[in-house]
Design an enzyme around this catalytic site. Structure first.
Site, PDB file in Angstrom:
ATOM      1  CE  LYS A   1      -2.608   0.650   3.743  1.00  0.00           C
ATOM      2  NZ  LYS A   1      -2.252   1.836   4.197  1.00  0.00           N
TER       3      LYS A   1
ATOM      4  NE  ARG B   1      -5.264   2.834  11.129  1.00  0.00           N
ATOM      5  CZ  ARG B   1      -4.289   2.179  10.754  1.00  0.00           C
ATOM      6  NH1 ARG B   1      -4.522   0.969  10.187  1.00  0.00           N
ATOM      7  NH2 ARG B   1      -3.175   2.896  10.233  1.00  0.00           N
TER       8      ARG B   1
ATOM      9  NE  ARG C   1       9.038  -6.929   5.680  1.00  0.00           N
ATOM     10  CZ  ARG C   1       7.859  -6.249   5.593  1.00  0.00           C
ATOM     11  NH1 ARG C   1       7.567  -5.659   4.487  1.00  0.00           N
ATOM     12  NH2 ARG C   1       6.987  -6.059   6.754  1.00  0.00           N
TER      13      ARG C   1
ATOM     14  NE  ARG D   1       9.022  -4.894  10.531  1.00  0.00           N
ATOM     15  CZ  ARG D   1       8.246  -4.181  10.128  1.00  0.00           C
ATOM     16  NH1 ARG D   1       8.374  -2.983   9.369  1.00  0.00           N
ATOM     17  NH2 ARG D   1       6.882  -4.578  10.248  1.00  0.00           N
TER      18      ARG D   1
ATOM     19  NE  ARG E   1       2.062  -7.185  11.706  1.00  0.00           N
ATOM     20  CZ  ARG E   1       2.687  -6.825  10.743  1.00  0.00           C
ATOM     21  NH1 ARG E   1       2.581  -5.570  10.233  1.00  0.00           N
ATOM     22  NH2 ARG E   1       3.581  -7.687  10.410  1.00  0.00           N
TER      23      ARG E   1
END
Ligand SMILES: [Zn+2]
Length: 218
Positions: free
Chosen positions: A13, A88, A127, A160, A171
């Site tokens: 995004k 949201r 990642r 991370r 999430r």
């Protein structure tokens, strides 16, 4: 032309917002930016928001409301905007409609970036970041030449804390739980375009651009 962009973590995004903002010369509006600007201006709502933030509290909807009213009323908004990260929740979406009525604007298009959950999981958990220079790798899609070592500066790579499967699932569930009613709200108004974001950035943008062109009016 006023746009909204939505997408779960890992759908790209941020990248897409940057491209849209440049290519269509609309103003990028995110709640984070609005808060920071409002605080920097020293406006009364900004100061109020700052009190919450410095004490580590979530800024309440009523203050976000005032900050959006303030921001959407500013002159540069006449060029059109791309709103990112807001609304949201359904309550916020309904509130935004009221605000837009007040300032005589409307949303022309809601861009929803979607990527299959399994792909998101792979994207996020693979990642790796460089501790020193911030270079980003992916164990599968763009691996470092030597595993665990940065190609650019030779430093160690790390994962991370948020990029674990467990954290991502939390999430995602939170995101879908809040977002589905928001999407449904805009679908009822025929504003949503669904974009498959599991493609190269250029291909995603090509689809987005086509959708924007179809609602563009001057
Ligand atoms: Zn590095």
């Amino acid at each position: 032309m006023n746009l909204l962009i939505m997408g779960a973590p890992g759908t790209g995004k941020g990248t897409m917002s940057n491209i849209i903002t440049k290519e269509f010369e609309v103003v990028h509006v995110s709640t984070g930016d609005m808060l920071r600007a409002s605080i920097a201006n020293g406006s009364p709502v900004g100061l109020e928001a700052q009190n919450y933030m410095t004490s580590g509290k979530l800024v309440p909807d009523s203050i976000i409301h005032d900050i959006i009213v303030e921001r959407l009323g500013q002159k540069d908004m006449d060029a059109g905007f791309l709103m990112d990260g807001y609304p949201r929740t359904l309550e916020q979406a309904k509130d935004l409609s009221l605000i837009l009525d007040e300032v005589g604007k409307k949303i022309d298009l809601v861009i929803n970036l979607y990527v299959d959950d399994e792909v998101l999981k792979e994207r996020i958990t693979g990642r790796r970041l460089c501790k020193k220079c911030g270079a980003i790798y992916h164990t599968k899609n763009s691996p470092a030449k030597v595993e665990g070592i940065c190609d650019v500066c030779g430093s160690e790579l790390y994962t991370r804390k948020d990029d674990t499967l467990e954290s991502l699932v939390t999430r995602l569930n939170e995101y879908y739980g809040n977002t589905k009613p928001v999407l449904d709200y805009y679908k009822e108004q025929n504003l949503v375009v669904e974009i498959n974001a599991d493609q190269a950035v250029e291909a995603v943008f090509a689809e987005v651009a086509k959708a924007i062109e179809s609602v563009k009016h001057d």
